[in-house]
Design an enzyme around this catalytic site. Sequence first.
Site, PDB file in Angstrom:
ATOM      1  N   ASP A  70      11.610  -0.969   7.658  1.00 50.41           N
ATOM      2  CA  ASP A  70      11.264  -1.991   6.676  1.00 50.41           C
ATOM      3  C   ASP A  70      12.475  -2.909   6.549  1.00 50.41           C
ATOM      4  O   ASP A  70      13.535  -2.622   7.125  1.00 50.41           O
ATOM      5  CB  ASP A  70      10.920  -1.372   5.313  1.00 50.41           C
ATOM      6  CG  ASP A  70       9.897  -2.214   4.545  1.00 50.41           C
ATOM      7  OD1 ASP A  70      10.181  -3.395   4.301  1.00 50.41           O
ATOM      8  OD2 ASP A  70       8.813  -1.691   4.215  1.00 50.41           O
TER       9      ASP A  70
ATOM     10  N   HIS B 119       7.397  -7.323   6.815  1.00 54.51           N
ATOM     11  CA  HIS B 119       8.424  -6.338   6.426  1.00 54.51           C
ATOM     12  C   HIS B 119       9.361  -6.035   7.594  1.00 54.51           C
ATOM     13  O   HIS B 119       9.703  -4.873   7.840  1.00 54.51           O
ATOM     14  CB  HIS B 119       7.762  -5.036   5.940  1.00 54.51           C
ATOM     15  CG  HIS B 119       7.174  -5.157   4.563  1.00 54.51           C
ATOM     16  ND1 HIS B 119       7.944  -5.101   3.426  1.00 54.51           N
ATOM     17  CD2 HIS B 119       5.901  -5.341   4.141  1.00 54.51           C
ATOM     18  CE1 HIS B 119       7.163  -5.234   2.356  1.00 54.51           C
ATOM     19  NE2 HIS B 119       5.911  -5.392   2.759  1.00 54.51           N
TER      20      HIS B 119
ATOM     21  N   GLU C 271       1.226  -7.045   3.675  1.00 56.64           N
ATOM     22  CA  GLU C 271       2.023  -8.075   3.018  1.00 56.64           C
ATOM     23  C   GLU C 271       2.748  -9.022   3.966  1.00 56.64           C
ATOM     24  O   GLU C 271       3.865  -9.443   3.684  1.00 56.64           O
ATOM     25  CB  GLU C 271       3.043  -7.414   2.072  1.00 56.64           C
ATOM     26  CG  GLU C 271       2.384  -6.602   0.979  1.00 56.64           C
ATOM     27  CD  GLU C 271       3.365  -5.985   0.001  1.00 56.64           C
ATOM     28  OE1 GLU C 271       3.165  -6.152  -1.204  1.00 56.64           O
ATOM     29  OE2 GLU C 271       4.331  -5.317   0.437  1.00 56.64           O
TER      30      GLU C 271
HETATM   31  C1  ACM Z   1       2.236  -1.287   0.247  1.00 52.46           C
HETATM   32  O1  ACM Z   1       2.376  -0.719  -0.848  1.00 52.46           O
HETATM   33  N1  ACM Z   1       2.818  -2.462   0.469  1.00 52.46           N
HETATM   34  C2  ACM Z   1       1.435  -0.718   1.298  1.00 52.46           C
END
Ligand code: ACM
Length: 688
Positions: free
Chosen positions: A193, A270, A326
Amino acid sequence: MKIRLISLLTVLVALAVGCGHVSTSPLALIPQPQMYKVHSGMYTFSFGEQFTTNLKGTERSDLAAVLGASPFGLQMSEDEQAPFCFELTDSIPGIASAEGYTLAVGRDGVHVEAVTATGLFYAFQSLLQLAEEGPKEGSWSLPYVDISDYPRFDYRGLHLDVSRHFRSKEFVMKQLDAMARYKLNRFHWHLTDGAGWRLEIKRYPQLTEQTAYRPYPNWKAWWRGGRKYCRRDEASAEGGYYTQDDVREIVEHARKLHITVIPEIEMPGHSEEVLAVFPQLSCSGKPYQNGELCIGNEETFTFLENVLLEVMELFPSEYIHIGGDEAAKSSWEKCPKCQNRIRKEGLKDEKELQSYLIHRVEKFLNSHGRKLIGWDEILEGGLAPSATVMSWRGEQGGITAAKAGHDVVMTPGEFCYLDAYQDAPVSQPEAIGGYLTLEKVYSYNPVPAELSSEQRRFIKGVQANVWTEYIPTAEHAEYMIYPRLLALAEVAWTEPERKDWTRFRKSVLKETEWLQSQDYHPFDLKKEVGERPESLQPVEHLALHCPVTYAQPFSSAYPASGDSTLTDGWRGGWTYGDRRWQGFLCKDVDVTIDLGRLTDIRLVEADFLQLRGPEVWLPKEVVISLSEDGLRFEEVKRIATDVPVTEERLTFRNYRWEGNAKVRYVRFQGFMNREVMGWLFTDEIVVK
Ligand code: ACM
């Protein structure tokens, strides 16, 4: 001979229990077994008793290792009279799951049957919880019992984010041990991440050399302090990563506990850390600018495939998690390469561009005999043909996927995110927000009522997620995980009709002591403070159910109960996400209540809350005005906020006018702080 007799007894009990003759005396076992009957009497045994099994090969030696290393120190034997017997059998009447088992404890000892080594292992986990320590050191007693047990779901998971805060190999293995005790079988390991890449990749050693450490004490300081990484040898370096040898050790430890480790490699969002190392894979070509991989660039796919090849080498898991959540689309909109890809592939938009990447990665994984699983955003732009969806933004993604015939793992934030507060925030260490009690986790049913029985079959299971932005230490992580993971385990294993909150809570109190005795750091349920007191009872007041006119609309993301929210009598709880608080995004609250007729009033009040992380702010100023005719309003109160935006804690603030007036209309205005914009949340406008 003894074995045959007990076998028959077990089958009979399984059948009898299946017919509904179920004992009501509760068994302190988490997760609660599907069927059992407790008899009077106890079987007592001492350390080092013998057991037999007809398992072969590695399964045989694995079981012997588990039983031998357990507190009971059971020793493998060929003696038919051995008091413990773990028998692999072809089928068990009434149990379809390969992970099921039957367990009989009687005068002669313990007899277990299962169709797999996993079932035998789970039976032993049940024994470990059921055994009471005897008065003499190294002795135990078990209630005479017949259990017939199997899991409700195949997928019973725990997720752990080790990017935001790195956790040691030992920590991971310790949590795997606890997972096995509660019959959880999937460990979803969030290894990459923006906050750091945690997995050694031989082909790209730069990933861990350059991003596995940060010159900050914790995630929050990193997030607010420039989001840079550093090398391990720098003085203030914090972090770490797993070598491939570490991973092999963890995966092997998990295998012995009948747990599959599912690695997650985040894409296309991410990915700040990847782009800091390889800026050419971003749309801008520069480090520290984008979080998303450039999908127009072929090199992105070369990179991902090379990483995934090493990942598949390390992890035998059929599922490989590719993240997918996201991703911002803005860099793709401006990127010539991405736009070129959209044109060339005949894609409609950036959602389909994202979907192009997911489809392509799925094909790659499938060609290596693996399956793709991703967060529910992978539905956007068209779901890859055989992808499994992990539904986190509520259940809708999971419902859509199940209706389309895709497998689903349910993990909605409201019930499954263990980074939320588990008790009154004032009594807890800082968390990301929310309010998710043990009882609420326990209440979850992962099968949405709107699915048909055919569609329900696609719900493969459920998972608790542990995101660690606000969880900087190992002790804190365990505090957030336990005992809520026990509730998730019972949600995942036990049929809903066998669940019972009162019995479960009692078992958790006992099990918390066991966890403490094993050096885990669970939250102490005995000290629970509970829900925000104001939210427990409806408020009686003069504006109850009176119509409210909005000069500016509330946000459709947080409508609570819509137009009636602010006069429905219900105040909100500890979290703005509880459907009692109404949200206004980048807007003032400006509402007028019609009391219906001229009314004597002496008080108008409302609460707001502030939580800095998700940008929920108190209003900069509140103005309360009154009117007899709804045309001419007199301002009676103006209140400036005395809480700064730098306040870190969740803060509730009441804004009120007190006086005497005879009016019909009440106008309540909460002006947002234009320096920070963000959210305003209020729950009830009380008039007395
Ligand atoms: C998440 O909580 N962004 C999967």
